[in-house]
Design a protein around this motif. Structure first.
Motif, mmCIF file in Angstrom:
data_model
loop_
_atom_site.group_PDB
_atom_site.id
_atom_site.type_symbol
_atom_site.label_atom_id
_atom_site.label_comp_id
_atom_site.label_asym_id
_atom_site.label_seq_id
_atom_site.Cartn_x
_atom_site.Cartn_y
_atom_site.Cartn_z
ATOM 1 N N ASP A 171 -4.049 -6.639 -3.615
ATOM 2 C CA ASP A 171 -2.864 -6.135 -2.928
ATOM 3 C C ASP A 171 -1.674 -6.045 -3.874
ATOM 4 N N ARG A 205 0.160 -2.570 -5.148
ATOM 5 C CA ARG A 205 1.591 -2.353 -4.914
ATOM 6 C C ARG A 205 2.324 -2.114 -6.233
ATOM 7 N N LEU A 252 1.360 2.750 0.987
ATOM 8 C CA LEU A 252 2.261 2.196 -0.022
ATOM 9 C C LEU A 252 3.203 3.262 -0.562
ATOM 10 N N GLU A 305 6.339 3.920 1.447
ATOM 11 C CA GLU A 305 7.395 2.918 1.448
ATOM 12 C C GLU A 305 8.522 3.243 0.464
#
Length: 277
Positions: A166, A170, A204, A207
């Motif tokens: 994760d 990111r 992602l 965002e």
């Protein structure tokens, strides 16, 4: 990527990430948004709600630097996100050179002479443009050592290889967002391909988080030598716009140093290249 209103998309995405309590705004069951409302950002930034709405909608194309800095404070942006906001807010003031995708012979020679030190050159869109033998050994379990984003999001071995997948995912997306203005065409290709095949990437990317990758600790589970904890350093190749030299090292005397040495030794590499040995 919608370059028609990139600034508005960025502001909307980051506004949604600010908890109301962080900005000292009231919370409660009547609140229908998780982040800040437009009028709240406008109030905190000292601009009219109408003006802020026009910014998000792309109807206002010429904000002042002072206004963008005030909005950045209202959205609690860090230094990297502020720099990105100013780049997309004033694109004419940040001209970019065409990215260089060919690795110079001198740089390739340097890579090859870094015995025992995994090193590789990353270009636009996190394409791997060149790598030495130790770096290839570190990523040997992947189907191809070609693009870090493709490897993380589409290669099935990635979730076992990265002990914190994760975080790796990111970080890779934040870095892509940070370098996007310097490699628009390549970024668009990647975003389109990855969004279609990886819902995790699409989420992602939406965002709008941003942050160039410079230095960090990486933890891998290598199929041959086990867990590796390595220090990562990214160095700008000044002579080649858009290229970065990525280097891994292990803590002296650590188990990772011994495992990395075993993995990158000429004997190990030769055995991997010739399974019949």
């Amino acid at each position: 990527m919608d370059h028609g209103n990139e600034l508005g998309e960025f502001l909307r995405a980051r506004r949604a990430l600010v908890p109301p309590e962080v900005a000292a705004q009231p919370t409660g069951p009547a609140r229908r948004v998780s982040g800040l409302r437009r009028e709240e950002v406008a109030l905190l930034a000292g601009v009219s709600t109408d003006y802020y709405v026009r910014l998000e909608q792309g109807r206002e194309r010429h904000p002042s630097r002072q206004v963008l800095i005030s909005i950045a404070r209202a959205l609690h942006l860090d230094d990297q996100a502020v720099a990105h906001l100013l780049r997309i807010g004033f694109p004419d003031l940040h001209p970019t050179s065409a990215p260089v995708t060919r690795v110079a012979a001198e740089l390739q020679r340097l890579l090859d002479r870094m015995a025992g030190v995994p090193a590789f050159v990353v270009g636009p869109g996190q394409d791997v443009l060149a790598a030495n033998a130790p770096a290839t050994a570190v990523y040997r379990g992947f189907s191809a050592f070609d693009n870090l984003l493709r490897m993380i999001f589409l290669d099935p071995v990635a979730r076992d290889f990265y002990l914190d997948w994760d975080q790796a995912a990111r970080t890779a997306v934040r870095n892509l967002r940070a370098t996007a203005p310097d490699a628009v065409e390549r970024t668009e290709q990647l975003v389109g391909a990855l969004s279609l095949r990886s819902p995790a990437f699409a989420a992602l990317w939406a965002e709008h988080d941003v942050g160039p990758r410079t230095t960090e600790v990486k933890r891998f589970r290598h199929p041959e030598v086990g867990e590796l904890t390595l220090h990562f350093e990214s160095l700008t190749v000044v002579s080649a716009p858009g290229q970065h030299l990525s280097v891994y090292s292990a803590e002296p005397g650590s188990p990772s140093e011994a495992r990395l040495a075993a993995l990158t030794s000429p004997t190990t590499r030769a055995s991997a290249a010739d399974p019949a040995r």
